[in-house]
Write a protein that holds these residues in place. Structure first.
Motif, PDB file in Angstrom:
ATOM      1  N   PHE A   1      -7.347 -19.414  16.088  1.00  0.00           N
ATOM      2  CA  PHE A   1      -7.095 -18.824  17.623  1.00  0.00           C
ATOM      3  C   PHE A   1      -8.063 -20.012  18.248  1.00  0.00           C
ATOM      4  N   VAL A   2      -7.264 -20.669  19.132  1.00  0.00           N
ATOM      5  CA  VAL A   2      -8.175 -21.671  20.024  1.00  0.00           C
ATOM      6  C   VAL A   2      -8.528 -20.989  21.265  1.00  0.00           C
ATOM      7  N   THR A   3      -9.760 -21.090  21.935  1.00  0.00           N
ATOM      8  CA  THR A   3     -10.315 -20.586  22.951  1.00  0.00           C
ATOM      9  C   THR A   3     -11.461 -21.419  23.635  1.00  0.00           C
ATOM     10  N   HIS A   4     -11.756 -21.361  24.854  1.00  0.00           N
ATOM     11  CA  HIS A   4     -12.924 -22.103  25.616  1.00  0.00           C
ATOM     12  C   HIS A   4     -14.031 -20.941  25.777  1.00  0.00           C
ATOM     13  N   ASP A   5     -13.569 -19.688  25.563  1.00  0.00           N
ATOM     14  CA  ASP A   5     -14.494 -18.636  25.838  1.00  0.00           C
ATOM     15  C   ASP A   5     -15.395 -18.151  24.676  1.00  0.00           C
TER      16      ASP A   5
ATOM     17  N   GLY B   1     -15.090 -25.554  21.772  1.00  0.00           N
ATOM     18  CA  GLY B   1     -15.377 -26.974  21.972  1.00  0.00           C
ATOM     19  C   GLY B   1     -15.142 -27.236  23.454  1.00  0.00           C
ATOM     20  N   PRO B   2     -15.744 -28.266  23.554  1.00  0.00           N
ATOM     21  CA  PRO B   2     -15.563 -28.641  25.107  1.00  0.00           C
ATOM     22  C   PRO B   2     -14.317 -28.731  25.435  1.00  0.00           C
ATOM     23  N   SER B   3     -13.859 -28.714  26.820  1.00  0.00           N
ATOM     24  CA  SER B   3     -12.547 -29.031  27.398  1.00  0.00           C
ATOM     25  C   SER B   3     -12.066 -30.489  27.029  1.00  0.00           C
ATOM     26  N   GLY B   4     -10.921 -30.668  26.552  1.00  0.00           N
ATOM     27  CA  GLY B   4     -10.303 -31.783  26.358  1.00  0.00           C
ATOM     28  C   GLY B   4     -10.793 -32.376  24.729  1.00  0.00           C
ATOM     29  N   CYS B   5     -11.680 -31.790  24.091  1.00  0.00           N
ATOM     30  CA  CYS B   5     -12.133 -32.266  22.832  1.00  0.00           C
ATOM     31  C   CYS B   5     -11.103 -32.649  21.832  1.00  0.00           C
ATOM     32  N   GLY B   6      -9.841 -31.936  21.931  1.00  0.00           N
ATOM     33  CA  GLY B   6      -9.125 -31.815  20.532  1.00  0.00           C
ATOM     34  C   GLY B   6      -8.508 -30.569  20.052  1.00  0.00           C
ATOM     35  N   LYS B   7      -9.069 -29.532  20.662  1.00  0.00           N
ATOM     36  CA  LYS B   7      -8.712 -28.159  19.875  1.00  0.00           C
ATOM     37  C   LYS B   7      -6.976 -28.139  19.747  1.00  0.00           C
ATOM     38  N   SER B   8      -6.459 -28.192  20.983  1.00  0.00           N
ATOM     39  CA  SER B   8      -5.173 -28.150  20.737  1.00  0.00           C
ATOM     40  C   SER B   8      -4.278 -29.098  20.158  1.00  0.00           C
ATOM     41  N   THR B   9      -4.932 -30.290  19.833  1.00  0.00           N
ATOM     42  CA  THR B   9      -4.368 -31.148  18.786  1.00  0.00           C
ATOM     43  C   THR B   9      -4.711 -30.704  17.297  1.00  0.00           C
ATOM     44  N   LEU B  10      -5.668 -30.112  17.109  1.00  0.00           N
ATOM     45  CA  LEU B  10      -5.933 -29.432  15.626  1.00  0.00           C
ATOM     46  C   LEU B  10      -4.825 -28.521  15.536  1.00  0.00           C
ATOM     47  N   LEU B  11      -4.509 -27.793  16.230  1.00  0.00           N
ATOM     48  CA  LEU B  11      -3.630 -26.591  16.201  1.00  0.00           C
ATOM     49  C   LEU B  11      -2.080 -27.478  15.907  1.00  0.00           C
ATOM     50  N   GLY B  12      -1.948 -28.231  16.693  1.00  0.00           N
ATOM     51  CA  GLY B  12      -0.646 -29.223  16.437  1.00  0.00           C
ATOM     52  C   GLY B  12      -0.625 -29.790  15.011  1.00  0.00           C
ATOM     53  N   ALA B  13      -1.817 -30.349  14.580  1.00  0.00           N
ATOM     54  CA  ALA B  13      -1.814 -30.800  13.277  1.00  0.00           C
ATOM     55  C   ALA B  13      -1.273 -29.857  12.166  1.00  0.00           C
TER      56      ALA B  13
ATOM     57  N   CYS C   1     -24.323 -20.469  20.225  1.00  0.00           N
ATOM     58  CA  CYS C   1     -23.268 -21.020  20.350  1.00  0.00           C
ATOM     59  C   CYS C   1     -23.048 -21.805  21.705  1.00  0.00           C
ATOM     60  N   LEU C   2     -23.778 -21.187  22.733  1.00  0.00           N
ATOM     61  CA  LEU C   2     -24.059 -21.787  24.030  1.00  0.00           C
ATOM     62  C   LEU C   2     -24.963 -23.141  24.010  1.00  0.00           C
ATOM     63  N   SER C   3     -25.876 -22.847  23.172  1.00  0.00           N
ATOM     64  CA  SER C   3     -26.847 -23.946  22.911  1.00  0.00           C
ATOM     65  C   SER C   3     -26.128 -24.985  22.182  1.00  0.00           C
ATOM     66  N   LEU C   4     -25.237 -24.762  21.093  1.00  0.00           N
ATOM     67  CA  LEU C   4     -24.593 -25.754  20.529  1.00  0.00           C
ATOM     68  C   LEU C   4     -23.711 -26.473  21.491  1.00  0.00           C
ATOM     69  N   LEU C   5     -22.842 -25.672  22.462  1.00  0.00           N
ATOM     70  CA  LEU C   5     -22.046 -26.500  23.300  1.00  0.00           C
ATOM     71  C   LEU C   5     -22.753 -27.201  24.322  1.00  0.00           C
ATOM     72  N   ARG C   6     -23.774 -26.985  24.765  1.00  0.00           N
ATOM     73  CA  ARG C   6     -24.640 -27.361  25.751  1.00  0.00           C
ATOM     74  C   ARG C   6     -24.998 -28.925  24.950  1.00  0.00           C
ATOM     75  N   GLU C   7     -25.356 -29.011  23.743  1.00  0.00           N
ATOM     76  CA  GLU C   7     -25.577 -30.228  22.986  1.00  0.00           C
ATOM     77  C   GLU C   7     -24.350 -31.086  22.902  1.00  0.00           C
ATOM     78  N   ALA C   8     -23.290 -30.438  22.673  1.00  0.00           N
ATOM     79  CA  ALA C   8     -22.182 -31.251  22.269  1.00  0.00           C
ATOM     80  C   ALA C   8     -21.720 -31.970  23.752  1.00  0.00           C
ATOM     81  N   ALA C   9     -21.915 -31.381  24.931  1.00  0.00           N
ATOM     82  CA  ALA C   9     -21.631 -31.963  26.271  1.00  0.00           C
ATOM     83  C   ALA C   9     -22.538 -32.911  26.747  1.00  0.00           C
TER      84      ALA C   9
END
Length: 281
Positions: free
Chosen positions: A219-223, A69-81, A273-281
């Motif tokens: 596994f959270v990643t931005h890559d 997901g985009p940077s700062g979207c909540g990926k780490s928060t999801l792991l924390g939950a 995936c790249l297309s979806l990320l561009r749409e998300a951004a």
């Protein structure tokens, strides 16, 4: 060699599902994760914001799922939950049918930056969790040595963290989490600070370990390349507040190697995936 106790507890085979969102959950085996309308709001009253918004998904025992997901979207928060460090505001996250309301060693968390004790030798860092459980010194050092062998660090038991490279320190971190025999391994961009060569080596090591222990991995990643190389599925999140943007099965055979990233299927799903990320951004 992985102990018999571990093999008994986490030997559930990976589920292969053409539609990861609608297929039924595995009916047995530890490590099943379910999120039901999971919403997390963070911040003080005067600066309250939603980090996760009504997420619904499930992960079967033994699956390797990457979160993009985009940077700062909540990926780490999801792991924390999932780990139990972040409380749900609405909805819930459950592990093996039990609502998560606090941390537990069954849900091991590995961060990008290691949290090793610099004054302790490697074997004592790995054995620390067992010491807290009251395991005898001989037993915990024996199990710690087994875990170090599993991550390729046999012979480094008496070293201190500062004497190891960044990749080796992350191996110790993984061994320290695995010694608790977690049902779920949660990884928050664990290889993000490593150089490209070391990163690929660690990815291969992680896949080798996972092939032996078959614990559930989130596994959270931005890559995108890393997510597709490692995962059975890729869960994609939108901009904050994070909503489920896509849940994609990765149609790549295992075991995976350097040639995987040049396969037509890999290139096709990466483009998607790249297309979806561009749409998300």
């Amino acid at each position: 060699m992985v102990s018999a106790a571990w093999r008994t507890s986490v030997s559930t085979p990976i589920a292969t599902r053409p539609d990861a969102r609608s297929a039924p959950l595995a009916s047995h085996g530890p490590g099943r994760i379910e999120a039901r309308s999971l919403t997390v709001e963070l911040g003080p009253p005067h600066a309250h914001f939603a980090a996760l918004d009504a997420l619904d998904f499930h992960i079967a025992p033994g699956e390797f799922v990457c979160v993009l997901g985009p940077s700062g979207c909540g990926k780490s928060t999801l792991l924390g939950a999932i780990a139990g460090h972040v409380a749900a505001t609405h909805g819930e996250v459950a592990v093996d049918g039990v609502t998560v309301d606090r941390p537990h060693p069954d849900r091991g968390l590995v961060f990008q930056q290691h949290t090793l004790f610099p004054w302790k030798r490697v074997i004592d860092n790995v054995a620390f969790g067992l010491k807290m459980k009251g395991v005898s010194a001989n037993d915990r050092r024996r199990e710690a040595a087994e875990m170090l062998a599993l991550v390729g660090l046999a012979g480094f038991e008496s070293h201190y963290p500062a004497q190891l490279s960044g990749g080796m320190q992350q191996r110790v971190e993984i061994a320290r989490v695995l010694i608790n025999r977690p049902r779920i391994l949660l990884m928050d961009e664990p290889f993000g600070a490593l150089d490209a060569q070391t990163r690929r080596m660690m990815q291969m090591l992680l896949l080798d370990i996972w092939a032996q222990i078959r614990t559930t991995v989130v596994f959270v990643t931005h890559d995108v390349d890393e997510a597709l190389f490692l995962g059975d599925r890729v869960v994609m999140l939108s901009q904050r507040p994070a909503r489920l943007l896509a849940d994609l099965a990765v149609p790549l055979a295992r075991p995976r190697g350097d040639g995987t990233t040049t396969e037509v299927a890999f290139v096709d799903i990466k483009r998607h995936c790249l297309s979806l990320l561009r749409e998300a951004a």
